[in-house]
Write a protein that holds these residues in place. Structure first.
Motif, short mmCIF file in Angstrom:
data_model
loop_
_atom_site.label_atom_id
_atom_site.label_comp_id
_atom_site.label_asym_id
_atom_site.label_seq_id
_atom_site.Cartn_x
_atom_site.Cartn_y
_atom_site.Cartn_z
N PHE A 1 0.83 -1.20 0.00
CA PHE A 1 0.00 0.00 0.00
C PHE A 1 0.87 1.25 0.00
O PHE A 1 0.56 2.22 -0.71
N MET A 2 1.94 1.25 0.77
CA MET A 2 2.85 2.40 0.79
C MET A 2 3.48 2.62 -0.58
O MET A 2 3.59 3.76 -1.04
N ILE A 3 3.90 1.56 -1.23
CA ILE A 3 4.49 1.68 -2.57
C ILE A 3 3.45 2.20 -3.55
O ILE A 3 3.74 3.08 -4.36
N TYR A 4 2.21 1.70 -3.45
CA TYR A 4 1.13 2.13 -4.33
C TYR A 4 0.86 3.62 -4.16
O TYR A 4 0.68 4.35 -5.13
N GLN A 5 0.85 4.09 -2.92
CA GLN A 5 0.54 5.49 -2.65
C GLN A 5 1.67 6.43 -3.08
O GLN A 5 1.42 7.51 -3.59
N THR A 6 2.90 6.03 -2.86
CA THR A 6 4.02 6.93 -3.12
C THR A 6 4.51 6.91 -4.57
O THR A 6 5.15 7.86 -5.00
N SER A 7 4.22 5.86 -5.32
CA SER A 7 4.77 5.77 -6.67
C SER A 7 3.79 6.19 -7.76
O SER A 7 4.10 6.10 -8.93
N ASP A 8 2.60 6.64 -7.37
CA ASP A 8 1.61 7.13 -8.33
C ASP A 8 1.22 6.05 -9.35
O ASP A 8 1.09 6.32 -10.53
N LEU A 9 1.05 4.83 -8.89
CA LEU A 9 0.68 3.73 -9.76
C LEU A 9 -0.80 3.76 -10.17
O LEU A 9 -1.20 3.08 -11.10
N GLN A 10 -1.59 4.54 -9.47
CA GLN A 10 -3.03 4.55 -9.71
C GLN A 10 -3.35 4.89 -11.16
O GLN A 10 -4.18 4.24 -11.80
N ASP A 11 -2.70 5.91 -11.72
CA ASP A 11 -2.97 6.30 -13.10
C ASP A 11 -2.54 5.22 -14.09
O ASP A 11 -3.24 4.94 -15.06
N SER A 12 -1.40 4.59 -13.82
CA SER A 12 -0.92 3.54 -14.71
C SER A 12 -1.87 2.34 -14.70
O SER A 12 -2.19 1.77 -15.75
N ILE A 13 -2.34 1.95 -13.52
CA ILE A 13 -3.25 0.81 -13.42
C ILE A 13 -4.57 1.13 -14.09
O ILE A 13 -5.15 0.29 -14.79
N LYS A 14 -5.04 2.36 -13.92
CA LYS A 14 -6.29 2.77 -14.56
C LYS A 14 -6.15 2.72 -16.08
O LYS A 14 -7.05 2.26 -16.79
N THR A 15 -5.02 3.16 -16.61
CA THR A 15 -4.77 3.13 -18.05
C THR A 15 -4.74 1.69 -18.56
O THR A 15 -5.31 1.39 -19.61
N ILE A 16 -4.11 0.81 -17.82
CA ILE A 16 -4.02 -0.60 -18.23
C ILE A 16 -5.41 -1.21 -18.34
O ILE A 16 -5.75 -1.88 -19.32
N PHE A 17 -6.25 -0.98 -17.32
CA PHE A 17 -7.59 -1.56 -17.34
C PHE A 17 -8.48 -0.91 -18.39
O PHE A 17 -9.34 -1.58 -18.98
N THR A 18 -8.28 0.38 -18.66
CA THR A 18 -9.04 1.04 -19.73
C THR A 18 -8.67 0.44 -21.08
O THR A 18 -9.55 0.16 -21.91
N ASN A 19 -7.38 0.25 -21.31
CA ASN A 19 -6.93 -0.35 -22.57
C ASN A 19 -7.45 -1.78 -22.71
O ASN A 19 -7.89 -2.19 -23.80
N ALA A 20 -7.42 -2.54 -21.62
CA ALA A 20 -7.93 -3.91 -21.66
C ALA A 20 -9.43 -3.92 -21.97
O ALA A 20 -9.91 -4.76 -22.73
N SER A 21 -10.16 -2.98 -21.41
CA SER A 21 -11.59 -2.88 -21.67
C SER A 21 -11.86 -2.56 -23.13
O SER A 21 -12.76 -3.13 -23.76
N ASN A 22 -11.07 -1.65 -23.69
CA ASN A 22 -11.24 -1.29 -25.11
C ASN A 22 -10.95 -2.47 -26.02
O ASN A 22 -11.68 -2.72 -26.99
N VAL A 23 -9.89 -3.21 -25.72
CA VAL A 23 -9.52 -4.37 -26.54
C VAL A 23 -10.61 -5.44 -26.44
O VAL A 23 -11.01 -6.05 -27.45
N THR A 24 -11.13 -5.67 -25.23
CA THR A 24 -12.17 -6.67 -25.04
C THR A 24 -13.44 -6.28 -25.78
O THR A 24 -14.09 -7.12 -26.42
N SER A 25 -13.80 -5.01 -25.72
CA SER A 25 -14.99 -4.54 -26.43
C SER A 25 -14.84 -4.70 -27.94
O SER A 25 -15.78 -5.11 -28.63
#
Length: 77
Positions: free
Chosen positions: A39-63
């Motif tokens: 959780f500390m690594i997740y909060q300090t490394s700003d991974l939230q945007d990268s993970i959101k982008t990955i899942f958005t791209n996966a959703s687009n490919v699946t659609s």
């Protein structure tokens, strides 16, 4: 302070559950430490945007794949 608390919890569970209880407590504490560090690594490394982008791209490919499989037309942006 934390060491004393951990020792008290360990003694309490050892008296009730024996060696099996000690193993369970050790695994639970190890899991809590790993989750806390993650959780500390997740909060300090700003991974939230990268993970959101990955899942958005996966959703687009699946659609797109679902649209091709059903024969519907696909929109490209």
């Amino acid at each position: 302070m934390l060491k004393m608390m951990i020792d008290e919890i360990r003694i309490m569970y050892l008296s009730k559950l024996g060696q099996k209880g000690q193993d369970l407590i050790e695994y639970a504490l190890l899991l809590a430490i790993v989750v806390g560090i993650g959780f500390m690594i997740y909060q300090t490394s700003d991974l939230q945007d990268s993970i959101k982008t990955i899942f958005t791209n996966a959703s687009n490919v699946t659609s797109s794949a679902a649209a091709v499989a059903t024969g519907a037309s696909t929109k490209t942006s």
